[in-house]
Design a protein around this motif. Sequence first.
Motif, PDB file in Angstrom:
ATOM      1  N   LEU A  87      30.706 -22.797  25.326  1.00 61.03           N
ATOM      2  CA  LEU A  87      30.820 -23.578  24.103  1.00 61.03           C
ATOM      3  C   LEU A  87      29.626 -23.342  23.177  1.00 61.03           C
ATOM      4  CD1 LEU A  87      32.120 -26.971  25.549  1.00 61.03           C
ATOM      5  CD2 LEU A  87      33.444 -25.232  24.312  1.00 61.03           C
ATOM      6  N   LEU A 119      40.559 -22.590  26.066  1.00 57.56           N
ATOM      7  CA  LEU A 119      39.907 -22.564  24.753  1.00 57.56           C
ATOM      8  C   LEU A 119      40.662 -21.685  23.756  1.00 57.56           C
ATOM      9  CD1 LEU A 119      36.165 -22.283  25.868  1.00 57.56           C
ATOM     10  CD2 LEU A 119      37.337 -24.314  24.987  1.00 57.56           C
ATOM     11  N   ILE A 144      34.894 -27.728  19.799  1.00 55.63           N
ATOM     12  CA  ILE A 144      34.301 -28.617  20.802  1.00 55.63           C
ATOM     13  C   ILE A 144      32.789 -28.491  20.710  1.00 55.63           C
ATOM     14  CG2 ILE A 144      34.143 -29.225  23.249  1.00 55.63           C
ATOM     15  CD1 ILE A 144      36.834 -27.872  23.665  1.00 55.63           C
ATOM     16  N   ASP A 145      32.108 -29.604  20.473  1.00 51.10           N
ATOM     17  CA  ASP A 145      30.655 -29.610  20.351  1.00 51.10           C
ATOM     18  C   ASP A 145      30.031 -29.499  21.740  1.00 51.10           C
ATOM     19  OD1 ASP A 145      27.986 -30.049  19.887  1.00 51.10           O
ATOM     20  OD2 ASP A 145      28.280 -31.826  18.630  1.00 51.10           O
ATOM     21  N   ALA A 148      28.702 -32.495  23.700  1.00 49.35           N
ATOM     22  CA  ALA A 148      29.561 -33.433  24.413  1.00 49.35           C
ATOM     23  C   ALA A 148      29.321 -33.384  25.923  1.00 49.35           C
ATOM     24  CB  ALA A 148      31.033 -33.126  24.105  1.00 49.35           C
TER      25      ALA A 148
END
Length: 334
Positions: A87, A119, A144-145, A148
């Motif tokens: 990510l 993803l 998506i950060d 998180a």
Amino acid sequence: MSAETPACQLLQRQDADYRGWLWVAPPRDAWLEQGQGSVVSADHGVLQAWRECGRVAVSPFDDAALEPPGAVLFWPKAHALGEWWLLWLCANLPAGTRLQLVGENQGGIKRVLKVLAALGLGCRKLDSARRCMLFETRLDRVGIDPDAAWTTFEAEGLTLASHPGVFGHGKLDEGTRLLLGELERHLPGPERVREVLDMGCGDGILAAWLARRGHAVTAVDVNGFAVEATRRTLAANGLAGQVLVGDVYSALAGRRFAAIISNPPFHQERSIDYGPAGRLIREAPVHLQPDGELWLVANAFLPYPDLLESAFGGFQIVADDRRFRVYRAVTGAR
């Protein structure tokens, strides 16, 4: 120069031109360190080795603009940490950047296929050898950060920050719990403020517990994620403390403490590695004040008594529940 680790041996036999590429979370390997490209790693030891070779080496917490022609991610044992790195790469490298993912079969590299599919990233297998596999994809924005992945949990009346790859992720280790019980009984309380070192701070439970009791705390870890977790833990509880990244005592510039407290690691990925714990014990007297104390908790089977005897001339086993032992050694015990 020949590669030393299985994953690097697999990469070395590729015909890809890796010049200018970004190596992500790699192991220590002289073939990489003396080769081409730059590195991003949360391991202080890896960063130092690359910098000593005159190479560009950054932490994922550095504010660095990265636009390499490609990147190689070494898939870690901690699957959730591998997902975080993926990510992070999607968020920080340009869309379309080539990404290769390499890892050992026993380390779960085959899981990469499901992660990439979830993803929406395509994937193809490039090679397999040395009980390792190599895959390739291209990065894209996935919405998506990576932040998180940071979570919190409660233990000992404290709020602890947690991240994949940090020791004790999401829970209080039973050895640490045993150590805290003995420190509660034996370590001076807030009526006597002392300079205390938390070595191998992890999620910051020991540093925060000690700071809450009024001690002046310094915390050190070689893992950048642990350093960040400890800083977040102290902030979440409104506590003060100095948190440093370093390999055992390397960041302390000869400072001495009234107490050194640690639940030292003994694993490097899947292998047992007593090196950091051995240095912690052997060099502790140099970093302790007169009558300073070293407190350790460790699995009962680990061979620390001989090291403690050699470094301090004596020690106590303060607690032993058959799984873990708490050791105490004092300078000047000879």
